[in-house]
Design a protein around this motif. Structure first.
Motif: not given
Length: 177
Positions: A52, A55, A58, A63, A67, A119, A127
């Motif tokens: 993530i 990316s 993020w 995301g 996380n 995601v 993702y």
């Protein structure tokens, strides 16, 4: 008169639980199934988090939620792994370790299902990779939940040793007059 059949002598046994209350580092816990599961979910949560963060998206809400779930799993499983490796769980054996782990793993299973699904639905390659690691973590947490529930049902210990203690009954003949 009713004649009573003599019952065979019964052997009585009990089990003693042995707890070593000093903290010590024991890497052999990593070779047990619970230790392998904890180490696996720590790695899977870390890999999902890295996917993530690497990316371009993020900071997207999906995301961020993933996380948060990955961090919850990483910290919970990582701290528990350290507690088991250093036998802190055995030192504080009166705490309901198995029940807490079962409930937390059940919650993390559900949270990983939601986080991974949202995601993966986003469509980004990073993702999707994170979702893959999240789904794997979900499966491992699900197995851990099942094993913890079974351990609670069977009365197992979180950490420690049961030592069977047998009592021997000796029958002596009556004394001579």
């Amino acid at each position: 008169m009713v004649s009573q059949a003599q019952d065979p002598p019964q052997s009585m046994g009990s089990t003693n639980v042995v707890f070593r209350t000093e903290t010590r580092f024991d890497p052999s816990y990593l070779k047990t199934p619970p230790g392998m599961m904890k180490a696996t979910v720590v790695v899977l949560n870390l890999l999902g988090f890295i996917c993530i963060q690497s990316s371009a998206f993020w900071s997207n809400g999906r995301g961020v939620y993933f996380n948060i779930v990955a961090h919850l799993g990483l910290w919970f499983s990582g701290i528990l792994l350290l507690l088991y490796l250093f036998h802190v769980v055995e030192k504080y054996h009166n705490f309901m370790w198995l029940k807490v782990e079962m409930i937390a793993c059940g919650i993390l299973t559900f949270l990983n299902l939601i986080a991974s699904t949202i995601v993966v639905a986003f469509g980004s390659a990073a993702y999707s990779a994170a979702g893959f690691f999240g789904y794997l973590a979900m499966v491992v947490y699900g197995f851990d939940t099942f094993f913890k529930a079974r351990a609670i049902k069977e009365g197992e210990l979180a950490q420690g040793t049961r030592v069977p203690a047998k009592q021997v009954h000796v029958t002596t003949p009556p004394a001579m007059p």
